[in-house]
Every structure is written in C-alpha cells, then in structure tokens.
Design a protein around this motif. Structure first.
Motif, PDB file in Angstrom:
ATOM      1  N   ASP A 192       0.879  -1.173  -0.175  1.00  0.00           N
ATOM      2  CA  ASP A 192      -0.060  -0.064  -0.084  1.00  0.00           C
ATOM      3  C   ASP A 192       0.840   1.147  -0.168  1.00  0.00           C
ATOM      4  O   ASP A 192       1.629   1.570   0.792  1.00  0.00           O
ATOM      5  CB  ASP A 192      -1.094  -0.026   1.381  1.00  0.00           C
ATOM      6  CG  ASP A 192      -1.796   1.137   1.345  1.00  0.00           C
ATOM      7  OD1 ASP A 192      -1.643   2.208   0.547  1.00  0.00           O
ATOM      8  OD2 ASP A 192      -3.305   0.873   1.930  1.00  0.00           O
ATOM      9  N   THR A 216      -8.325   8.355  -3.151  1.00  0.00           N
ATOM     10  CA  THR A 216      -8.871   9.397  -2.476  1.00  0.00           C
ATOM     11  C   THR A 216      -7.914  10.439  -1.673  1.00  0.00           C
ATOM     12  O   THR A 216      -8.396  11.377  -1.464  1.00  0.00           O
ATOM     13  CB  THR A 216      -9.715   8.494  -1.264  1.00  0.00           C
ATOM     14  OG1 THR A 216     -10.370   7.332  -1.983  1.00  0.00           O
ATOM     15  CG2 THR A 216     -10.656   9.445  -0.590  1.00  0.00           C
ATOM     16  N   LYS A 217      -6.621  10.048  -1.372  1.00  0.00           N
ATOM     17  CA  LYS A 217      -5.834  10.722  -0.651  1.00  0.00           C
ATOM     18  C   LYS A 217      -5.075  11.740  -1.378  1.00  0.00           C
ATOM     19  O   LYS A 217      -5.337  12.778  -1.944  1.00  0.00           O
ATOM     20  CB  LYS A 217      -4.835   9.823   0.219  1.00  0.00           C
ATOM     21  CG  LYS A 217      -5.815   8.632   0.802  1.00  0.00           C
ATOM     22  CD  LYS A 217      -6.957   9.076   2.139  1.00  0.00           C
ATOM     23  CE  LYS A 217      -7.651   8.053   2.391  1.00  0.00           C
ATOM     24  NZ  LYS A 217      -7.209   6.962   3.016  1.00  0.00           N
TER      25      LYS A 217
HETATM   26  C1  LIG Z   1      -7.804   5.397   3.292  1.00  0.00           C
HETATM   27  C2  LIG Z   1      -6.709   4.497   3.092  1.00  0.00           C
HETATM   28  C3  LIG Z   1      -7.252   3.234   2.434  1.00  0.00           C
HETATM   29  C4  LIG Z   1      -8.591   2.991   2.123  1.00  0.00           C
HETATM   30  O1  LIG Z   1      -9.122   3.574   0.949  1.00  0.00           O
HETATM   31  P1  LIG Z   1     -10.557   4.111   0.627  1.00  0.00           P
HETATM   32  O2  LIG Z   1     -10.277   5.055  -0.588  1.00  0.00           O
HETATM   33  O3  LIG Z   1     -10.967   4.995   1.854  1.00  0.00           O
HETATM   34  O4  LIG Z   1     -11.469   2.955   0.515  1.00  0.00           O
HETATM   35  C5  LIG Z   1      -6.183   2.069   2.367  1.00  0.00           C
HETATM   36  N1  LIG Z   1      -4.886   2.584   2.671  1.00  0.00           N
HETATM   37  C6  LIG Z   1      -4.594   3.377   3.184  1.00  0.00           C
HETATM   38  C7  LIG Z   1      -3.084   3.554   3.688  1.00  0.00           C
HETATM   39  C8  LIG Z   1      -5.308   4.700   3.480  1.00  0.00           C
HETATM   40  O5  LIG Z   1      -5.160   5.556   4.201  1.00  0.00           O
END
Ligand SMILES: *Cc1c(COP(=O)(O)O)cnc(C)c1O
Length: 398
Positions: A192, A216-217
């Motif tokens: 990740d 999303t981030k």
């Molecule tokens: C937010 C996040 C996720 C999940 O992603 P979503 O887009 O909210 O489903 C997975 N891994 C990390 C490190 C995150 O910060």
C-alpha cells in the motif's frame, strides 16, 4: 538513467511525468485535456462483433481492436487514461482503478488463486479498514500477522498474498520493501503506497507485484473524490479487470477525470506539503511542550531508526502523542481552527484525527495505539499558520 519494466529508458523527471502521463493518445485526437466519457453503454455494430468485444473485455482484455466498449462496467476510456497515468508514475505497464481503496484491496484478494481458504501474511500496522477487512471473514481470508523479518517463515502452501504498508498508517513505520520481497518467493507482495505516493517511492521497482493506492488521498489531493487503484503487470491487470467487471467496484468516469487532473500537481503538492510536514515534525519534537513523542520517518525513534533508500522523503503525514493522554488529545483536535478535525488525508487542507477512535477503531483492540496519539495530514497552508494553530489549541488545554 534506469529502465522501466517494459524495458524503456526512463529519463524524464517525475514532475514532467505527472503533467504528461496518460495523455499521449490525446495528441492524435487534437485534444489537450482528457475527455470525460459518461456513457454507460456503447452501440454494437453487429451481434457477432458485440459478442466478441464482450468476451474480450469481460475476461480482462484490453480493447485494442474491439468493435465496441459494450458497457461501462467493462471499459471506460476516461478511466483508462487515469490508469495509464498512474501506471507510468509507478513504473508499471498497467494499472486498474476501482471505486475506492477498499474496493481495490478487495479485488486484489479476490484475484489471488483461491486455495479454499486464502492464507494472507500481513505486517501491522495497516490502515484500519485494511486490517479489518483482512481480519473479517468476508473474503475468506486467514491472516498470519508477523513482523517484516518473519514473512518468509510464515509462508505456507496456501499463502496467496503478502500485504504491507510503508510508511504505515497511522504511526509511519517504514519497512524495507526489497527485504520483504526477497522472502516472498512466488507469493505476490502487495504494498500500500498511499502515504508515500509514486513521487517518494515506487514499490514495483523493489519487488512488489501489486502497488495499491487509496487515490482518495494524495492522488486526488483535494478531498473531493473517492477512488482506488492498483499498479501491476499485464497478467495481474487482466485478472483485476475481470474481477472488477464481475463484482462491479468500478471507478466513476468523473472520479477518474478528477484523479487524472490531480496527478498533474502531485509532485509539486507532495514536495510542498512534505517541506511543511518536516518543519512541523521538528517543531513538535523539539519545541512544542504538549507533544511527547513524534512519529515521522526522518525523526529516528525507538522503532524507526532511519529510512531505507527506497523512500526518497518522509512524506506529508505525521503523528504525535499528546501529553495528558486521550482527553488532552481529544481537546486539542477539537480546538484546531485552521487544521480541520476530520478523517482522511492527502488533501491540500490539513486534517487532524484520533486514529484509535476513528480510522483504526476496529483494529485498535489488536494494535493498541497510545491513547494520546493524533495523526496529522499536512496540507498546503503556510507552516507558520499551522504552528500557530496547534499552539493556540494547546494553550487552551486545561
Ligand atoms: C484511506 C486508506 C485506504 C482506504 O481507501 P478508501 O479510498 O478510503 O477506500 C487504504 N489504505 C490507506 C493507507 C489509506 O490511508
């Protein structure tokens, strides 16, 4: 100059790639920005051609030469443009996008060989949702939790996946990706890469088979679009696309449009936010009296002595323990004015949250975060204003 997995020399900088990635085909169409294709269905020239196209796309093939995209759960050109951009930045041939980071993780688990029970090896901490999904029986996973040095000895004949996160959410532990990959043998390694982004770390260059992002981030970067994406090779991409077509966790084309737009400024955002995060981490560690421990990769702590070479910078997220424990941390988060008290991260606006109560609520029984721990995602505000905001919030603590 190094070469990417397709053997092409990579000479351009990441800033240039951010601006131009996934846009090469536009040149031929006379367009300067990607088009937004909102169609759900596509005309079929004949039943026969339609059937052949369906066959190719539903089994994870690419549409070169097909007569029709058939249906947008199978293929969408706007989503494809975003995927190509992300793949290029990660140094991979392919990427497959999903409705969210969790949909992307779900597809990765479902795309592994199913040996009846799916044995997964994972290193904590992980994002709370990831921890929770792997622990739950929803995807028929059985998890062996171990540290980064025990991955090799934890592998069984039924192991389908190794899952790690680095830097990890929420306490920023960094692990040596090559070191983990070397223990995996034939078992695919999923990294990740949400916190580092491809600007600071490209895990596929260090042995990861699957590089996952909560888009999303940082990829979106403006807290206004939900998405997930996995960078990988062509064989994995075909499997992930067929899982996506079957289960329907597709990325909406408008979300893909926004994510592709976001990528153009990814490098400049990450570098600017990181510079401020660095200043804040140093200030919290050295000057702020309300914080007694700071978690940030370049600040050596008991468990985090230095940064492996794979990580080119410490990133834009940090965590710290507030003296006074839970009550003081809760007060501090509530009293921030410039920094927003909210979950999520990676946007241009700074966000602060209490992971044990929120993002890691369900995982916390196992990972036991310190009660006073707050996670801070540093945005693009002026660093003086962020320091002043934390200072005023701390001054009013009882
Ligand atoms: C937010 C996040 C996720 C999940 O992603 P979503 O887009 O909210 O489903 C997975 N891994 C990390 C490190 C995150 O910060």
């Amino acid at each position: 100059m190094h070469t990417d997995p397709i053997g092409q020399p990579v000479s351009q900088g990441l800033g240039t790639s951010c601006v131009h990635a996934g846009r090469r085909e536009l040149v031929n169409s006379g367009a300067h920005v990607p088009t937004l294709d909102l169609a759900t269905t596509y005309p079929l020239p004949t039943v026969d051609d339609g059937g052949k196209s369906y066959e190719i796309l539903a089994t994870g093939g690419r549409p070169e030469g097909v007569a029709s995209f058939v249906y947008s759960r199978l293929w969408n050109p706007t989503v494809d443009g975003f995927e190509q951009a992300l793949a290029e930045l990660e140094g991979c041939t392919d990427a497959v996008a999903f409705a969210s980071g969790m949909a992307a993780l779900t597809a990765c688990v479902l795309a592994t060989a199913d040996a009846g029970c799916r044995h997964v090896i994972a290193v904590r901490p992980l994002y709370g949702g990831t921890d929770n999904l792997l622990t739950s029986s929803l995807l028929a996973t059985e998890v062996t939790w171990c540290n980064a040095g025990q991955v090799g000895e934890s592998i069984r004949p039924t192991t389908v996946l190794v899952v790690v996160e680095s830097p990890a959410n929420p306490t920023l532990e960094v692990l040596d990706i090559e070191g983990v990959a070397s223990q995996c043998g034939d078992v695919p390694l999923l990294v990740d890469n949400t916190f580092a982004t491809p600007i600071l770390q490209q895990p596929a260059r260090h042995g990861a088979s699957l590089v996952l992002h909560s888009a999303t981030k940082f990829i979106g970067g403006h807290s206004d679009v939900l998405g997930g994406v996995v960078a990988c090779d062509a064989a994995w991409a075909a499997r992930l696309r067929s899982v996506r077509a079957a289960t329907g966790g597709v990325l909406h084309p408008f979300a893909a449009y926004l994510l592709h737009r976001g990528i153009q400024t990814l490098a400049v955002r990450v570098h600017a936010q990181q510079a401020t995060a660095h200043r804040l981490a140093s200030w919290l560690a050295e000057e702020a009296t309300f914080a007694h421990r700071v978690y940030y990769p370049t600040l050596a702590t008991e468990d985090n002595s230095g940064r492996p070479a794979q990580l080119r910078g410490s990133g834009c997220v940090l965590a710290f323990e507030v003296t006074g424990g839970f009550d003081a941390a809760a007060e501090l988060a509530n009293r921030c004015r410039v920094i927003t008290h909210a979950v999520s991260l990676g946007g241009v606006g700074s966000l602060i949250e209490h992971p044990a109560s929120l993002t890691h609520r369900f995982a916390n029984a196992d990972i036991r975060l310190p009660p006073g721990l707050l996670r801070l995602s540093v945005g693009l505000e002026d660093s003086d204003d962020l320091i002043e905001d934390l200072s005023q919030a701390a001054r009013s603590l009882a």
